[in-house]
Design an enzyme around this catalytic site. Structure first.
Site, PDB file in Angstrom:
ATOM      1  N   CYS A   1      -6.165  77.950  10.618  1.00  0.00           N
ATOM      2  CA  CYS A   1      -5.056  77.545   9.734  1.00  0.00           C
ATOM      3  C   CYS A   1      -4.132  78.705   9.408  1.00  0.00           C
ATOM      4  CB  CYS A   1      -5.592  76.916   8.451  1.00  0.00           C
ATOM      5  SG  CYS A   1      -6.671  75.543   8.789  1.00  0.00           S
TER       6      CYS A   1
ATOM      7  N   GLU B   1      -3.419  66.298   3.882  1.00  0.00           N
ATOM      8  CA  GLU B   1      -2.970  66.920   5.133  1.00  0.00           C
ATOM      9  C   GLU B   1      -3.435  66.102   6.334  1.00  0.00           C
ATOM     10  OE1 GLU B   1      -3.558  71.116   5.563  1.00  0.00           O
ATOM     11  OE2 GLU B   1      -3.179  71.461   3.445  1.00  0.00           O
TER      12      GLU B   1
ATOM     13  N   HIS C   1      10.260  67.809   8.111  1.00  0.00           N
ATOM     14  CA  HIS C   1      10.670  68.545   9.315  1.00  0.00           C
ATOM     15  C   HIS C   1      11.087  69.988   8.998  1.00  0.00           C
ATOM     16  CE1 HIS C   1      10.392  64.557  10.990  1.00  0.00           C
ATOM     17  NE2 HIS C   1      10.392  65.113  12.193  1.00  0.00           N
TER      18      HIS C   1
HETATM   19  N1  LIG Z   1      -8.569  73.338  -0.316  1.00  0.00           N
HETATM   20  C1  LIG Z   1      -7.849  73.403   0.826  1.00  0.00           C
HETATM   21  N2  LIG Z   1      -8.465  73.663   1.958  1.00  0.00           N
HETATM   22  C2  LIG Z   1      -7.764  73.723   3.095  1.00  0.00           C
HETATM   23  C3  LIG Z   1      -6.381  73.486   3.076  1.00  0.00           C
HETATM   24  C4  LIG Z   1      -5.756  73.206   1.842  1.00  0.00           C
HETATM   25  O1  LIG Z   1      -4.539  72.991   1.760  1.00  0.00           O
HETATM   26  N3  LIG Z   1      -6.512  73.171   0.742  1.00  0.00           N
HETATM   27  N4  LIG Z   1      -5.704  73.509   4.237  1.00  0.00           N
HETATM   28  C5  LIG Z   1      -6.272  73.757   5.387  1.00  0.00           C
HETATM   29  C6  LIG Z   1      -5.442  73.706   6.624  1.00  0.00           C
HETATM   30  O2  LIG Z   1      -4.089  73.481   6.341  1.00  0.00           O
HETATM   31  C7  LIG Z   1      -5.923  72.718   7.669  1.00  0.00           C
HETATM   32  O3  LIG Z   1      -4.910  72.493   8.627  1.00  0.00           O
HETATM   33  C8  LIG Z   1      -6.277  71.404   7.103  1.00  0.00           C
HETATM   34  O4  LIG Z   1      -7.029  70.763   8.074  1.00  0.00           O
HETATM   35  P1  LIG Z   1      -7.514  69.269   8.006  1.00  0.00           P
HETATM   36  O5  LIG Z   1      -6.775  68.493   6.987  1.00  0.00           O
HETATM   37  O6  LIG Z   1      -8.965  69.314   7.878  1.00  0.00           O
HETATM   38  O7  LIG Z   1      -7.034  68.713   9.340  1.00  0.00           O
HETATM   39  P2  LIG Z   1      -6.993  69.289  10.792  1.00  0.00           P
HETATM   40  O8  LIG Z   1      -5.585  69.254  11.202  1.00  0.00           O
HETATM   41  O9  LIG Z   1      -7.687  70.593  10.897  1.00  0.00           O
HETATM   42  O10 LIG Z   1      -7.775  68.131  11.496  1.00  0.00           O
HETATM   43  P3  LIG Z   1      -9.205  68.116  12.175  1.00  0.00           P
HETATM   44  O11 LIG Z   1      -9.459  66.666  12.371  1.00  0.00           O
HETATM   45  O12 LIG Z   1     -10.178  68.745  11.219  1.00  0.00           O
HETATM   46  O13 LIG Z   1      -9.039  68.885  13.421  1.00  0.00           O
HETATM   47  C9  LIG Z   1      -7.683  74.065   5.481  1.00  0.00           C
HETATM   48  N5  LIG Z   1      -8.374  74.010   4.253  1.00  0.00           N
HETATM   49 ZN   LIG Z   2      -2.791  72.749   7.620  1.00  0.00          ZN
END
Ligand SMILES: Nc1nc2c(c(=O)[nH]1)N=C([C@H](O)[C@H](O)COP(=O)(O)OP(=O)(O)OP(=O)(O)O)CN2
Ligand SMILES: [Zn+2]
Length: 126
Positions: free
Chosen positions: A26, A115, A70
C-alpha cells in the site's frame, strides 16, 4: 422519550492513493472504487414527513465526492499533511458534509468509507 430518525445515503468515487511509510504494497500507488455511506440524524420531520430529502443529501455527497473522484488523493490539499487512509478520508468527508447539512434538527452523525467491499472505516464525533 423523543425519537430520532436516521437517513442514510450511499455513493462512490474512484481515486488512487499512496500510504507513505506503510510497510507493504500500500506504499505503492494503487486505486480503489471507494464506497461512502453518510448517516444523518433528524429530530424533526417536515410537512412531507421527511427528516431531510434524500435528494438534498445525495446532492451534498455527490458534490463533496466530485472533488475526490478520479484524483490521486495525496495530491489534494486536504491530505498534504496526512495519509489518505480510509479513516482520514472518512473524517474529512464528515467535516465537509456537516458544514453543508447540519441545522438545528439535522446532524451528520457518521461517515463510513470502504476501500473494498469488506474493509472500511468510519468517523463520528463523541
Ligand atoms: N486501518 C486501515 N488499514 C489499511 C488501510 C486504511 O485505510 N486503514 N488501507 C490500506 C490500503 O489502502 C489497502 O489498499 C487496502 O486494501 P484492501 O481494502 O484490503 O483491498 P485490496 O485492494 O488490498 O484488496 P485485496 O482483495 O485484499 O487484494 C491497508 N490497510
Ligand atoms: Zn489502498
Amino acid at each position: 422519550m423523543p425519537g430520532v430518525y436516521e437517513i442514510y445515503v450511499k455513493d462512490h468515487f474512484a481515486a488512487a492513493h499512496v500510504l507513505k511509510g506503510y510497510d507493504g504494497n500500500c506504499s505503492n500507488m494503487h486505486g480503489h472504487n471507494w464506497i461512502v455511506e453518510a448517516y444523518i440524524q433528524c429530530t424533526k420531520l417536515d410537512h412531507l414527513g421527511m427528516g431531510i430529502d434524500f435528494m438534498d443529501v445525495k446532492s451534498a455527497v455527490t458534490d463533496v465526492l466530485s472533488k475526490l473522484d478520479h484524483t490521486t488523493l495525496n495530491d489534494l490539499p486536504e491530505f498534504c499533511n496526512m495519509n489518505p487512509t480510509s479513516e482520514n478520508v472518512a473524517k474529512i468527508l464528515y467535516t465537509q458534509l456537516s458544514r453543508r447539512l447540519n441545522t438545528e434538527h439535522i446532524t451528520v452523525t457518521k461517515v463510513m468509507v470502504f476501500e473494498s467491499p469488506g474493509c472500511g472505516s468510519s468517523y463520528r464525533e463523541v
